[in-house]
Scaffold this motif. Structure first.
Motif, PDB file in Angstrom:
ATOM      1  N   ALA A  60       0.833  -1.207   0.000  1.00 18.73           N
ATOM      2  CA  ALA A  60       0.000   0.000   0.000  1.00 18.73           C
ATOM      3  C   ALA A  60       0.867   1.257   0.000  1.00 18.73           C
ATOM      4  O   ALA A  60       0.570   2.230  -0.707  1.00 18.73           O
ATOM      5  N   ALA A  61       1.942   1.246   0.802  1.00 18.96           N
ATOM      6  CA  ALA A  61       2.839   2.401   0.847  1.00 18.96           C
ATOM      7  C   ALA A  61       3.496   2.634  -0.512  1.00 18.96           C
ATOM      8  O   ALA A  61       3.611   3.777  -0.983  1.00 18.96           O
ATOM      9  N   LEU A  62       3.932   1.555  -1.173  1.00 17.70           N
ATOM     10  CA  LEU A  62       4.556   1.685  -2.487  1.00 17.70           C
ATOM     11  C   LEU A  62       3.569   2.214  -3.516  1.00 17.70           C
ATOM     12  O   LEU A  62       3.916   3.057  -4.356  1.00 17.70           O
ATOM     13  N   PHE A  63       2.328   1.748  -3.459  1.00 17.11           N
ATOM     14  CA  PHE A  63       1.295   2.192  -4.396  1.00 17.11           C
ATOM     15  C   PHE A  63       1.029   3.685  -4.244  1.00 17.11           C
ATOM     16  O   PHE A  63       0.791   4.386  -5.234  1.00 17.11           O
ATOM     17  N   VAL A  64       1.096   4.187  -3.012  1.00 13.75           N
ATOM     18  CA  VAL A  64       0.842   5.608  -2.770  1.00 13.75           C
ATOM     19  C   VAL A  64       2.077   6.449  -3.082  1.00 13.75           C
ATOM     20  O   VAL A  64       1.978   7.533  -3.678  1.00 13.75           O
ATOM     21  N   ILE A  65       3.257   5.956  -2.724  1.00 12.45           N
ATOM     22  CA  ILE A  65       4.478   6.761  -2.832  1.00 12.45           C
ATOM     23  C   ILE A  65       5.006   6.804  -4.255  1.00 12.45           C
ATOM     24  O   ILE A  65       5.509   7.845  -4.712  1.00 12.45           O
ATOM     25  N   ALA A  66       4.903   5.687  -4.998  1.00 12.93           N
ATOM     26  CA  ALA A  66       5.557   5.603  -6.305  1.00 12.93           C
ATOM     27  C   ALA A  66       5.121   6.706  -7.273  1.00 12.93           C
ATOM     28  O   ALA A  66       5.980   7.350  -7.896  1.00 12.93           O
ATOM     29  N   PRO A  67       3.818   6.971  -7.457  1.00 18.78           N
ATOM     30  CA  PRO A  67       3.455   8.061  -8.387  1.00 18.78           C
ATOM     31  C   PRO A  67       3.960   9.426  -7.933  1.00 18.78           C
ATOM     32  O   PRO A  67       4.382  10.241  -8.780  1.00 18.78           O
ATOM     33  N   MET A  68       3.913   9.705  -6.632  1.00 22.04           N
ATOM     34  CA  MET A  68       4.405  10.995  -6.153  1.00 22.04           C
ATOM     35  C   MET A  68       5.915  11.104  -6.340  1.00 22.04           C
ATOM     36  O   MET A  68       6.440  12.164  -6.699  1.00 22.04           O
ATOM     37  N   ALA A  69       6.623   9.989  -6.105  1.00 18.08           N
ATOM     38  CA  ALA A  69       8.066   9.989  -6.338  1.00 18.08           C
ATOM     39  C   ALA A  69       8.382  10.178  -7.815  1.00 18.08           C
ATOM     40  O   ALA A  69       9.356  10.862  -8.175  1.00 18.08           O
ATOM     41  N   ALA A  70       7.565   9.579  -8.695  1.00 16.56           N
ATOM     42  CA  ALA A  70       7.784   9.739 -10.133  1.00 16.56           C
ATOM     43  C   ALA A  70       7.611  11.189 -10.557  1.00 16.56           C
ATOM     44  O   ALA A  70       8.360  11.697 -11.406  1.00 16.56           O
ATOM     45  N   VAL A  71       6.621  11.882  -9.973  1.00 18.08           N
ATOM     46  CA  VAL A  71       6.432  13.305 -10.276  1.00 18.08           C
ATOM     47  C   VAL A  71       7.671  14.091  -9.876  1.00 18.08           C
ATOM     48  O   VAL A  71       8.159  14.950 -10.634  1.00 18.08           O
ATOM     49  N   PHE A  72       8.211  13.798  -8.706  1.00 15.91           N
ATOM     50  CA  PHE A  72       9.394  14.523  -8.231  1.00 15.91           C
ATOM     51  C   PHE A  72      10.614  14.243  -9.109  1.00 15.91           C
ATOM     52  O   PHE A  72      11.326  15.166  -9.521  1.00 15.91           O
ATOM     53  N   LEU A  73      10.846  12.969  -9.410  1.00 14.04           N
ATOM     54  CA  LEU A  73      12.050  12.613 -10.152  1.00 14.04           C
ATOM     55  C   LEU A  73      12.014  13.117 -11.592  1.00 14.04           C
ATOM     56  O   LEU A  73      13.060  13.482 -12.154  1.00 14.04           O
ATOM     57  N   ARG A  74      10.829  13.150 -12.196  1.00  7.23           N
ATOM     58  CA  ARG A  74      10.740  13.647 -13.567  1.00  7.23           C
ATOM     59  C   ARG A  74      10.681  15.167 -13.634  1.00  7.23           C
ATOM     60  O   ARG A  74      11.117  15.760 -14.619  1.00  7.23           O
ATOM     61  N   GLY A  75      10.137  15.790 -12.597  1.00  5.53           N
ATOM     62  CA  GLY A  75       9.959  17.234 -12.660  1.00  5.53           C
ATOM     63  C   GLY A  75      11.126  18.045 -12.145  1.00  5.53           C
ATOM     64  O   GLY A  75      11.265  19.219 -12.502  1.00  5.53           O
ATOM     65  N   ILE A  76      11.978  17.440 -11.323  1.00  8.39           N
ATOM     66  CA  ILE A  76      13.048  18.196 -10.686  1.00  8.39           C
ATOM     67  C   ILE A  76      14.038  18.755 -11.704  1.00  8.39           C
ATOM     68  O   ILE A  76      14.658  19.797 -11.473  1.00  8.39           O
ATOM     69  N   TRP A  77      14.155  18.093 -12.864  1.00 12.86           N
ATOM     70  CA  TRP A  77      15.139  18.516 -13.857  1.00 12.86           C
ATOM     71  C   TRP A  77      14.590  19.584 -14.799  1.00 12.86           C
ATOM     72  O   TRP A  77      15.363  20.232 -15.527  1.00 12.86           O
ATOM     73  N   THR A  78      13.300  19.782 -14.823  1.00 12.67           N
ATOM     74  CA  THR A  78      12.713  20.722 -15.788  1.00 12.67           C
ATOM     75  C   THR A  78      11.965  21.877 -15.142  1.00 12.67           C
ATOM     76  O   THR A  78      11.510  22.780 -15.854  1.00 12.67           O
ATOM     77  N   ILE A  79      11.850  21.879 -13.832  1.00  7.39           N
ATOM     78  CA  ILE A  79      11.036  22.907 -13.181  1.00  7.39           C
ATOM     79  C   ILE A  79      11.630  24.302 -13.362  1.00  7.39           C
ATOM     80  O   ILE A  79      10.900  25.300 -13.438  1.00  7.39           O
ATOM     81  N   THR A  80      12.960  24.391 -13.472  1.00 13.10           N
ATOM     82  CA  THR A  80      13.584  25.704 -13.616  1.00 13.10           C
ATOM     83  C   THR A  80      13.506  26.231 -15.051  1.00 13.10           C
ATOM     84  O   THR A  80      13.789  27.407 -15.283  1.00 13.10           O
ATOM     85  N   ASP A  81      13.133  25.360 -16.001  1.00 14.10           N
ATOM     86  CA  ASP A  81      13.081  25.766 -17.409  1.00 14.10           C
ATOM     87  C   ASP A  81      11.647  25.932 -17.909  1.00 14.10           C
ATOM     88  O   ASP A  81      11.410  25.936 -19.125  1.00 14.10           O
ATOM     89  N   LEU A  82      10.711  26.057 -16.997  1.00  6.31           N
ATOM     90  CA  LEU A  82       9.320  26.177 -17.406  1.00  6.31           C
ATOM     91  C   LEU A  82       9.078  27.502 -18.121  1.00  6.31           C
ATOM     92  O   LEU A  82       9.671  28.525 -17.760  1.00  6.31           O
ATOM     93  N   PRO A  83       8.199  27.515 -19.120  1.00  4.02           N
ATOM     94  CA  PRO A  83       7.903  28.774 -19.811  1.00  4.02           C
ATOM     95  C   PRO A  83       7.177  29.753 -18.895  1.00  4.02           C
ATOM     96  O   PRO A  83       6.587  29.377 -17.878  1.00  4.02           O
ATOM     97  N   ALA A  84       7.204  31.013 -19.289  1.00  3.55           N
ATOM     98  CA  ALA A  84       6.623  32.067 -18.452  1.00  3.55           C
ATOM     99  C   ALA A  84       5.140  31.866 -18.225  1.00  3.55           C
ATOM    100  O   ALA A  84       4.612  32.230 -17.166  1.00  3.55           O
ATOM    101  N   VAL A  85       4.431  31.278 -19.211  1.00  4.65           N
ATOM    102  CA  VAL A  85       2.993  31.107 -19.074  1.00  4.65           C
ATOM    103  C   VAL A  85       2.646  30.191 -17.906  1.00  4.65           C
ATOM    104  O   VAL A  85       1.610  30.359 -17.257  1.00  4.65           O
ATOM    105  N   VAL A  86       3.521  29.229 -17.602  1.00  6.49           N
ATOM    106  CA  VAL A  86       3.273  28.333 -16.475  1.00  6.49           C
ATOM    107  C   VAL A  86       3.385  29.096 -15.164  1.00  6.49           C
ATOM    108  O   VAL A  86       2.553  28.933 -14.257  1.00  6.49           O
TER     109      VAL A  86
END
Length: 520
Positions: free
Chosen positions: A293-319
């Protein structure tokens, strides 16, 4: 003295006004929807398919969520381990998680380019698709399994520790305890939990918008959105809104009427100790259930963090501009929620016989689909003004309305306890008006007030509902901008926007909750 009704004062009368305005607002939008629907037109085959899909996916989602939550909750109730309280707290995270962010996380795990399909490709297995009925149910289970677990865990906590001690002295095994203690509790706790989840799943517009669609996976709310935004068929949207109002209203009324009480009696508030499942096999099974249950809850949130951490600083101004709009909407919505909820809580505490109707008026918003309210407002304002010009204030207002019940559930008991404990002394000292509020009420409800503010801010920050009806590209909030990035397959930018929305939502909740606890 404690039993007599207290003078309402300005705050009490304001609470009565708010309690009257909520059903009036819902009624006005409902009347607008009904009057705009063409009586002789009826529902088409596609509309009936949307109704059937709405009910079927909500039923399956509720049943699966509760069925999976029962063994997980039983394992949590039987075990004591380091980090248990933190894990239970973590189970509340999906409730605060913006739905569009949850969907992005699930796509990162189960989507065509996700981890599961990458593993299947390595062994030569065809990829799986997350879109359609099974994807909608998967998202609902992810969002509602933690909620079901928390609700059922409260049921286990109603069984006094003395019952388990007596069961151990009678040498009762796990099956006997299940039959005599846990099963009777589940018979009372499961139906209300399933009904609450069913209501939530009938109004999950964002999940259907992103993972549903098509003639075989369209909910009523999604059909309303399509009728307004794509076909501009106000009569069909109004007809579908009336159907959605009946579905949510009837189900919510049934859920609110299903009140249960514990039949186990009172205990000594001891920490329950379980002797019935101390053997290694049962401990291993419980451990696997909790870890899964913990893995089912944590995995998607961890995936958001791991994929987004590298691109969050390059987001366009509209975001970033959209993020600013979302923050403004969240602040306004939270202010409306707190103002209305505090006034209603004071009125409920000071009115002895009329307190029930005030609370019921606030909880009526549970039965109101945000998209139905938005459709009613769209129908009302369209002849006079361009609806997109009202996108942000309408979004803030409806977000406040639909989050009001959660704040009332927290604040009404808190204010009632304050008035019961200190009200007579305050009356004898002549403490009334703003002085009473400043010196008596607010200092003693800061903790629940902060929690309510954080909850309202986080839910409003991540909402993707009525704004989709009203907004144009110049008034899009961050959740709507994220949906547009996902629809354009700009997944790297969507990953950064998902992480930004997640961080802002959790930051708003933490800041408000911490401020309340620190002030207390």
């Amino acid at each position: 003295m404690a039993d007599r009704a207290q003078p309402l004062g300005f705050a009490g009368w304001a609470g009565i006004a708010v309690a009257t305005a909520i059903p009036a607002f819902i009624g006005i939008t409902a009347v607008a929807v009904v009057l705009s629907a063409e009586g002789g037109r009826g529902l088409s085959a596609a509309d009936w398919a949307a109704v059937r899909f709405t009910l079927w996916q909500a039923l399956l989602s509720a049943l699966i969520s509760v069925a999976l939550a029962i063994p997980v909750t039983r394992a949590l109730a039987r075990r004591r381990f380091w980090g248990r309280e933190a894990l239970i707290t973590l189970l509340g995270a999906p409730f605060l998680l913006p739905v569009i962010v949850a969907v992005f996380g699930l796509l990162a795990i189960f989507g065509r380019g996700g981890l599961i399909n990458a593993g299947l490709a390595q062994v030569g297995v065809a990829p799986i698709s997350i879109f359609g009925l099974h994807g909608v149910i998967l998202a609902h289970v992810f969002l509602n399994l933690p909620l079901a677990t928390r609700l059922l865990l409260q049921g286990w906590q109603t069984i006094p520790a003395e019952r388990f001690r007596l069961a151990a002295s009678l040498n009762m095994g796990p099956s006997a305890i299940l039959r005599h203690l846990e099963a009777p509790m589940l018979l009372r706790a499961v139906p209300p939990a399933a009904l609450v989840i069913f209501v939530i799943c009938t109004t999950s517009f964002a999940v259907a918008l992103t993972l549903g669609g098509g003639p075989r996976a369209t909910t009523v709310e999604l059909a309303i959105f399509q009728a307004l935004r794509f076909d501009f068929d106000l009569a069909r949207a109004a007809m579908l809104s009336a159907v959605q109002l009946v579905i949510t209203g009837a189900t919510a009324l049934f859920a609110l009427q299903w009140a249960t009480t514990s039949e186990f009696g009172k205990g000594l508030d001891r920490l329950p100790r379980r002797w019935d499942a101390s053997d290694l096999p049962r401990r291993a099974v419980d451990g696997m259930l909790i870890a899964g249950a913990a893995l089912f809850v944590i995995a998607p949130m961890a995936a958001v963090f791991l994929r987004g951490i590298w691109t969050i600083t390059d987001l366009p101004a509209v975001v970033w501009t959209s993020a600013g709009r979302s923050l403004v909407v969240a602040v306004i919505s939270t202010a409306l929620v707190l103002t209305g909820a505090i006034a209603m809580a004071i009125a409920a505490a000071r009115l002895r016989r009329g307190a029930r109707w005030i609370e019921s008026a606030g909880l009526l918003a549970i039965a109101a689909s945000p998209l139905v309210l938005g459709t009613g407002l769209f129908v009302i304002v369209f002849p006079f003004i361009e609806p997109s010009r009202l996108a942000l204030p309408v979004t803030a207002l409806i977000n406040a309305l639909v989050t009001m019940p959660f704040a009332l559930r927290v604040l009404i008991p808190a204010v009632r306890d304050v008035e019961a404990a200190h009200g007579p002394l305050a009356d004898s000292l002549g403490l009334v008006g703003w002085a009473r509020m400043q010196l008596l009420v607010l200092p003693r409800i800061r903790r629940p007030l902060g929690f309510s503010a954080g909850l309202a801010a986080a839910l409003s920050m991540g909402d993707l509902g009525v704004v989709a009806l009203f907004a144009d590209p110049e008034t899009a909030t961050l959740p709507l901008q994220l949906y547009r990035l996902m629809g354009a397959y700009r997944m790297d930018e969507a990953a950064g926007a998902s992480l930004l929305l997640l961080m802002l939502s959790l930051l708003l909740f933490w800041a408000c909750d911490y401020g309340g606890r620190r002030g207390a």
